[in-house]
Design a protein around this motif. Structure first.
Motif, PDB file in Angstrom:
ATOM      1  N   PRO A 141       2.657   0.706  -5.635  1.00 12.93           N
ATOM      2  CA  PRO A 141       3.291  -0.221  -4.974  1.00 12.93           C
ATOM      3  C   PRO A 141       4.167  -0.987  -5.129  1.00 12.93           C
ATOM      4  O   PRO A 141       5.033  -1.891  -5.153  1.00 12.93           O
ATOM      5  CB  PRO A 141       1.862  -1.425  -4.318  1.00 12.93           C
ATOM      6  CG  PRO A 141       1.219   0.053  -3.581  1.00 12.93           C
ATOM      7  CD  PRO A 141       1.700   0.615  -5.122  1.00 12.93           C
ATOM      8  N   PHE A 142       3.767  -1.602  -6.671  1.00  8.62           N
ATOM      9  CA  PHE A 142       4.596  -2.434  -7.535  1.00  8.62           C
ATOM     10  C   PHE A 142       5.845  -1.776  -8.064  1.00  8.62           C
ATOM     11  O   PHE A 142       6.646  -2.036  -8.180  1.00  8.62           O
ATOM     12  CB  PHE A 142       3.256  -2.318  -8.887  1.00  8.62           C
ATOM     13  CG  PHE A 142       2.600  -3.605  -8.594  1.00  8.62           C
ATOM     14  CD1 PHE A 142       1.198  -3.007  -8.715  1.00  8.62           C
ATOM     15  CD2 PHE A 142       2.854  -4.555  -8.830  1.00  8.62           C
ATOM     16  CE1 PHE A 142      -0.007  -3.987  -8.691  1.00  8.62           C
ATOM     17  CE2 PHE A 142       1.666  -5.935  -8.675  1.00  8.62           C
ATOM     18  CZ  PHE A 142       0.765  -5.016  -7.788  1.00  8.62           C
ATOM     19  N   ALA A 143       5.863  -0.363  -8.349  1.00  9.51           N
ATOM     20  CA  ALA A 143       6.900   0.562  -8.587  1.00  9.51           C
ATOM     21  C   ALA A 143       8.080   0.015  -7.696  1.00  9.51           C
ATOM     22  O   ALA A 143       9.134   0.130  -7.415  1.00  9.51           O
ATOM     23  CB  ALA A 143       6.445   2.143  -8.696  1.00  9.51           C
ATOM     24  N   LEU A 144       7.469   0.182  -6.444  1.00  7.89           N
ATOM     25  CA  LEU A 144       8.595   0.260  -4.676  1.00  7.89           C
ATOM     26  C   LEU A 144       8.514  -1.078  -4.708  1.00  7.89           C
ATOM     27  O   LEU A 144      10.095  -1.244  -4.359  1.00  7.89           O
ATOM     28  CB  LEU A 144       7.292   0.377  -3.849  1.00  7.89           C
ATOM     29  CG  LEU A 144       6.886   2.194  -4.099  1.00  7.89           C
ATOM     30  CD1 LEU A 144       6.393   2.480  -2.388  1.00  7.89           C
ATOM     31  CD2 LEU A 144       8.410   3.056  -4.424  1.00  7.89           C
ATOM     32  N   GLY A 145       7.906  -2.030  -5.613  1.00  7.72           N
ATOM     33  CA  GLY A 145       8.892  -3.553  -5.640  1.00  7.72           C
ATOM     34  C   GLY A 145       9.618  -3.495  -6.173  1.00  7.72           C
ATOM     35  O   GLY A 145      10.573  -4.782  -5.412  1.00  7.72           O
ATOM     36  N   ALA A 146       9.320  -3.355  -7.502  1.00  5.38           N
ATOM     37  CA  ALA A 146      10.473  -3.486  -8.521  1.00  5.38           C
ATOM     38  C   ALA A 146      12.002  -2.897  -7.952  1.00  5.38           C
ATOM     39  O   ALA A 146      13.178  -3.275  -8.302  1.00  5.38           O
ATOM     40  CB  ALA A 146      10.423  -2.805  -9.717  1.00  5.38           C
ATOM     41  N   LEU A 147      11.648  -1.696  -7.442  1.00  4.65           N
ATOM     42  CA  LEU A 147      13.437  -0.543  -6.426  1.00  4.65           C
ATOM     43  C   LEU A 147      13.543  -1.857  -5.398  1.00  4.65           C
ATOM     44  O   LEU A 147      14.640  -1.747  -5.994  1.00  4.65           O
ATOM     45  CB  LEU A 147      12.459   0.795  -6.533  1.00  4.65           C
ATOM     46  CG  LEU A 147      13.632   1.428  -5.821  1.00  4.65           C
ATOM     47  CD1 LEU A 147      14.517   1.880  -6.908  1.00  4.65           C
ATOM     48  CD2 LEU A 147      13.670   2.718  -5.057  1.00  4.65           C
ATOM     49  N   ALA A 148      12.442  -2.080  -4.780  1.00  4.93           N
ATOM     50  CA  ALA A 148      13.530  -3.049  -3.599  1.00  4.93           C
ATOM     51  C   ALA A 148      14.498  -4.348  -4.125  1.00  4.93           C
ATOM     52  O   ALA A 148      15.519  -4.508  -3.691  1.00  4.93           O
ATOM     53  CB  ALA A 148      12.259  -3.026  -2.701  1.00  4.93           C
ATOM     54  N   LEU A 149      12.859  -4.966  -5.173  1.00  2.13           N
ATOM     55  CA  LEU A 149      13.703  -5.757  -6.296  1.00  2.13           C
ATOM     56  C   LEU A 149      15.205  -5.163  -6.792  1.00  2.13           C
ATOM     57  O   LEU A 149      16.597  -6.237  -6.200  1.00  2.13           O
ATOM     58  CB  LEU A 149      13.197  -6.862  -6.791  1.00  2.13           C
ATOM     59  CG  LEU A 149      11.726  -7.703  -5.923  1.00  2.13           C
ATOM     60  CD1 LEU A 149      10.726  -8.011  -6.832  1.00  2.13           C
ATOM     61  CD2 LEU A 149      12.549  -8.820  -4.811  1.00  2.13           C
ATOM     62  N   GLY A 150      15.270  -4.980  -6.957  1.00  2.00           N
ATOM     63  CA  GLY A 150      16.723  -4.366  -7.985  1.00  2.00           C
ATOM     64  C   GLY A 150      17.855  -4.021  -7.436  1.00  2.00           C
ATOM     65  O   GLY A 150      19.184  -4.173  -7.296  1.00  2.00           O
ATOM     66  N   VAL A 151      17.709  -3.027  -5.811  1.00  5.02           N
ATOM     67  CA  VAL A 151      18.518  -2.809  -5.191  1.00  5.02           C
ATOM     68  C   VAL A 151      19.041  -4.122  -3.991  1.00  5.02           C
ATOM     69  O   VAL A 151      20.390  -4.671  -4.076  1.00  5.02           O
ATOM     70  CB  VAL A 151      18.006  -1.935  -4.479  1.00  5.02           C
ATOM     71  CG1 VAL A 151      19.319  -1.246  -3.233  1.00  5.02           C
ATOM     72  CG2 VAL A 151      18.082  -0.622  -5.283  1.00  5.02           C
ATOM     73  N   TRP A 152      18.042  -4.829  -3.498  1.00  4.12           N
ATOM     74  CA  TRP A 152      18.429  -5.824  -2.555  1.00  4.12           C
ATOM     75  C   TRP A 152      18.269  -7.192  -3.873  1.00  4.12           C
ATOM     76  O   TRP A 152      17.621  -8.394  -2.212  1.00  4.12           O
ATOM     77  CB  TRP A 152      17.742  -5.513  -1.248  1.00  4.12           C
ATOM     78  CG  TRP A 152      18.065  -4.366  -0.786  1.00  4.12           C
ATOM     79  CD1 TRP A 152      18.730  -3.965  -0.086  1.00  4.12           C
ATOM     80  CD2 TRP A 152      16.973  -3.113  -0.412  1.00  4.12           C
ATOM     81  NE1 TRP A 152      19.014  -2.798   0.334  1.00  4.12           N
ATOM     82  CE2 TRP A 152      17.192  -1.905   0.531  1.00  4.12           C
ATOM     83  CE3 TRP A 152      15.846  -3.266  -1.086  1.00  4.12           C
ATOM     84  CZ2 TRP A 152      17.086  -1.157   0.809  1.00  4.12           C
ATOM     85  CZ3 TRP A 152      15.061  -1.813  -0.699  1.00  4.12           C
ATOM     86  CH2 TRP A 152      15.407  -0.638   0.369  1.00  4.12           C
ATOM     87  N   HIS A 153      18.911  -7.191  -4.452  1.00  5.19           N
ATOM     88  CA  HIS A 153      18.825  -8.713  -5.124  1.00  5.19           C
ATOM     89  C   HIS A 153      19.864  -9.492  -4.268  1.00  5.19           C
ATOM     90  O   HIS A 153      21.050  -9.094  -4.399  1.00  5.19           O
ATOM     91  CB  HIS A 153      18.133  -9.230  -6.530  1.00  5.19           C
ATOM     92  CG  HIS A 153      19.503  -8.193  -7.329  1.00  5.19           C
ATOM     93  ND1 HIS A 153      18.583  -6.782  -7.391  1.00  5.19           N
ATOM     94  CD2 HIS A 153      20.803  -8.734  -7.892  1.00  5.19           C
ATOM     95  CE1 HIS A 153      20.125  -6.699  -8.483  1.00  5.19           C
ATOM     96  NE2 HIS A 153      20.935  -7.731  -8.196  1.00  5.19           N
TER      97      HIS A 153
END
Ligand code: HEM
Length: 153
Positions: A141-153
């Motif tokens: 979940p932390f990896a997916l959270g980092a991905l989401a924040l990286g893509v949708w910031h």
């Protein structure tokens, strides 16, 4: 996109793809009764982690740190945007969990090679390391959270 961002995203793609393959491998390992297949899968996971997944995790972290430095965010001169704090923290938790997983995969392969039992899953140490490997899945979940924040910031 800068070359550094390209390296960051490329390493992340290799990390996530090899980790996804390893999850499939671990599911087959969990259910197959074949001693030969169990041994082959334990060795295959070791090779993937040593030559592909482990290096991809390290390149993700190093390129991330280089991106921070390039943005002047190392050394405290500039404040970090809130999303980046959460993203870097999530990314580092995911990377730590995955590198711990690599260590458990190496230990399991050693245990499987050292023990006389014909079927690896009969070996207590192999079962314990496999349980530890599954536990590192808490990093997903932390990896997916980092991905989401990286893509949708
Ligand atoms: C699971 C781990 C990680 C994932 C999935 C991830 C994902 C991403 C994504 C999708 C981007 C956007 C790239 C772009 O817009 O071109 C990005 C940028 C970035 N990442 Fe990561 N990253 C991870 C770990 C890290 C770590 C550990 C660090 C720091 C040590 C880091 C630092 C950065 C920085 C500084 C940027 C540029 C942000 C900006 O100014 O737009 N990342 N990352």
């Amino acid at each position: 996109m800068s070359a550094l961002e390209g390296v960051h995203l490329g390493a992340i793609a290799i990390w996530f793809l090899s980790a996804g393959f390893d999850v499939g491998l671990e599911i087959v390992l969990r259910w197959t009764r074949s001693a030969d297949l169990q041994r082959s899968l334990i060795e295959l996971h070791r090779k993937i982690d040593v030559w592909i997944e482990g290096p991809a995790v390290i390149v993700t972290v190093v390129s991330g740190a280089a991106l921070l430095r390039a943005a002047g965010l190392v050394g405290g001169e500039l404040p970090w945007p809130g999303w980046l704090e959460w993203k870097v923290a999530s990314g580092l938790i995911a990377a730590t969990a995955n590198l711990a997983c690599v260590a458990f995969v190496l230990a399991r392969a050693r245990a499987a090679r050292a023990a006389p039992e014909p079927t690896p899953r009969q070996i207590v140490a192999v079962r314990r390391w496999s349980a530890a490997i599954w536990l590192t899945g808490l990093g997903v979940p932390f990896a997916l959270g980092a991905l989401a924040l990286g893509v949708w910031h």
